[in-house]
Motif scaffolding. Structure first.
Motif, mmCIF file in Angstrom:
data_model
loop_
_atom_site.group_PDB
_atom_site.id
_atom_site.type_symbol
_atom_site.label_atom_id
_atom_site.label_comp_id
_atom_site.label_asym_id
_atom_site.label_seq_id
_atom_site.Cartn_x
_atom_site.Cartn_y
_atom_site.Cartn_z
ATOM 1 N N MET A 8 -5.241 5.821 -19.742
ATOM 2 C CA MET A 8 -4.712 5.948 -19.001
ATOM 3 C C MET A 8 -3.625 4.562 -17.957
ATOM 4 O O MET A 8 -3.897 3.280 -18.620
ATOM 5 C CB MET A 8 -6.294 5.032 -18.561
ATOM 6 N N GLU A 9 -3.342 4.908 -17.605
ATOM 7 C CA GLU A 9 -2.019 4.323 -17.214
ATOM 8 C C GLU A 9 -2.163 3.133 -16.398
ATOM 9 O O GLU A 9 -2.490 4.079 -14.880
ATOM 10 C CB GLU A 9 -0.277 5.478 -16.271
ATOM 11 N N HIS A 10 -1.729 1.961 -16.377
ATOM 12 C CA HIS A 10 -2.612 1.300 -15.115
ATOM 13 C C HIS A 10 -1.776 0.593 -13.854
ATOM 14 O O HIS A 10 -2.868 1.219 -12.748
ATOM 15 C CB HIS A 10 -2.268 -0.534 -15.516
ATOM 16 N N ALA A 11 -0.018 1.460 -13.821
ATOM 17 C CA ALA A 11 0.166 1.257 -12.644
ATOM 18 C C ALA A 11 -0.270 2.485 -11.210
ATOM 19 O O ALA A 11 -0.093 1.985 -10.576
ATOM 20 C CB ALA A 11 1.858 1.570 -12.883
ATOM 21 N N SER A 12 -0.938 3.192 -12.837
ATOM 22 C CA SER A 12 -0.871 4.820 -11.504
ATOM 23 C C SER A 12 -2.008 3.824 -11.092
ATOM 24 O O SER A 12 -2.480 5.255 -9.498
ATOM 25 C CB SER A 12 -1.603 5.791 -11.792
ATOM 26 N N MET A 13 -3.146 3.003 -11.091
ATOM 27 C CA MET A 13 -3.934 2.502 -10.405
ATOM 28 C C MET A 13 -4.065 2.025 -9.593
ATOM 29 O O MET A 13 -3.484 0.616 -9.444
ATOM 30 C CB MET A 13 -5.573 2.104 -11.620
ATOM 31 N N LEU A 14 -5.043 2.256 -7.882
ATOM 32 C CA LEU A 14 -4.410 1.013 -7.203
ATOM 33 C C LEU A 14 -5.773 0.545 -6.403
ATOM 34 O O LEU A 14 -6.920 0.886 -7.018
ATOM 35 C CB LEU A 14 -4.130 2.255 -5.758
ATOM 36 N N LYS A 15 -5.097 -1.163 -6.209
ATOM 37 C CA LYS A 15 -6.601 -1.512 -5.794
ATOM 38 C C LYS A 15 -6.964 -0.795 -4.469
ATOM 39 O O LYS A 15 -6.323 -0.523 -3.962
ATOM 40 C CB LYS A 15 -6.047 -3.169 -5.647
ATOM 41 N N LEU A 16 -8.403 -1.474 -4.495
ATOM 42 C CA LEU A 16 -8.798 -0.676 -3.312
ATOM 43 C C LEU A 16 -8.441 -1.235 -1.832
ATOM 44 O O LEU A 16 -7.834 -0.686 -1.018
ATOM 45 C CB LEU A 16 -10.579 -1.179 -3.187
ATOM 46 N N SER A 17 -7.251 -2.754 -1.486
ATOM 47 C CA SER A 17 -6.650 -2.716 -0.516
ATOM 48 C C SER A 17 -5.896 -2.002 -0.745
ATOM 49 O O SER A 17 -5.047 -1.716 0.971
ATOM 50 C CB SER A 17 -6.669 -4.131 -1.079
ATOM 51 N N GLU A 18 -4.742 -1.950 -1.182
ATOM 52 C CA GLU A 18 -3.985 -0.723 -1.404
ATOM 53 C C GLU A 18 -4.234 0.648 -0.800
ATOM 54 O O GLU A 18 -3.643 1.507 -0.702
ATOM 55 C CB GLU A 18 -3.260 -1.031 -2.899
ATOM 56 N N VAL A 19 -5.242 0.794 -0.961
ATOM 57 C CA VAL A 19 -5.807 2.126 -0.583
ATOM 58 C C VAL A 19 -6.504 2.020 1.078
ATOM 59 O O VAL A 19 -5.987 3.215 1.867
ATOM 60 C CB VAL A 19 -7.447 2.320 -1.282
ATOM 61 N N LEU A 20 -6.392 1.290 1.660
ATOM 62 C CA LEU A 20 -7.075 0.980 2.508
ATOM 63 C C LEU A 20 -5.842 1.353 3.439
ATOM 64 O O LEU A 20 -5.458 0.985 4.095
ATOM 65 C CB LEU A 20 -7.739 -0.240 3.369
ATOM 66 N N THR A 21 -5.149 0.198 2.635
ATOM 67 C CA THR A 21 -3.466 0.043 3.898
ATOM 68 C C THR A 21 -2.787 1.216 3.915
ATOM 69 O O THR A 21 -2.438 1.369 4.890
ATOM 70 C CB THR A 21 -2.112 -0.833 2.928
ATOM 71 N N THR A 22 -2.935 1.429 2.362
ATOM 72 C CA THR A 22 -2.194 3.508 3.053
ATOM 73 C C THR A 22 -3.009 4.180 3.824
ATOM 74 O O THR A 22 -2.538 4.877 4.126
ATOM 75 C CB THR A 22 -2.647 4.039 1.408
ATOM 76 N N LEU A 23 -4.547 3.915 4.357
ATOM 77 C CA LEU A 23 -5.545 5.272 4.676
ATOM 78 C C LEU A 23 -5.265 4.102 6.697
ATOM 79 O O LEU A 23 -5.513 5.131 7.114
ATOM 80 C CB LEU A 23 -7.089 5.317 4.315
ATOM 81 N N ASP A 24 -5.176 2.800 6.180
ATOM 82 C CA ASP A 24 -4.633 2.286 8.131
ATOM 83 C C ASP A 24 -6.385 2.739 8.023
ATOM 84 O O ASP A 24 -6.724 2.844 9.365
ATOM 85 C CB ASP A 24 -3.722 3.180 8.448
ATOM 86 N N MET A 25 -7.111 1.603 7.459
ATOM 87 C CA MET A 25 -8.349 1.758 7.383
ATOM 88 C C MET A 25 -9.438 0.378 7.472
ATOM 89 O O MET A 25 -8.692 -0.014 6.306
ATOM 90 C CB MET A 25 -9.607 3.174 6.620
ATOM 91 N N SER A 26 -10.653 0.048 7.609
ATOM 92 C CA SER A 26 -11.017 -1.217 7.287
ATOM 93 C C SER A 26 -11.970 -0.954 6.280
ATOM 94 O O SER A 26 -13.109 0.125 6.061
ATOM 95 C CB SER A 26 -11.944 -1.580 8.892
#
Length: 62
Positions: free
Chosen positions: A1-19
């Motif tokens: 599994m390529e590590h760079a393709s995995m997002l931290k939860l904080s990155e996902v929340l920023t992408t979705l603009d969600m708390s």
């Protein structure tokens, strides 16, 4: 599994603009991208899973 393709939860929340609270409410309803728990307990989301989930949202609203 390529590590760079995995997002931290904080990155996902920023992408979705969600708390974090809204994200977990959505997850409790069985919605949201697939999460992966690492051996250290941290959560990650594959970029491809997030992109597919977002694309699926667009398809259901059209």
């Amino acid at each position: 599994m390529e590590h760079a393709s995995m997002l931290k939860l904080s990155e996902v929340l920023t992408t979705l603009d969600m708390s974090r609270a809204a994200f977990y409410r959505m997850r409790s309803r069985g919605q949201g991208p697939r999460l992966h728990r690492l051996p250290n307990g941290h959560l990650r989301v594959r970029r491809s899973d997030l992109d597919a989930w977002i694309e699926g949202l667009a398809e259901t609203t059209v």
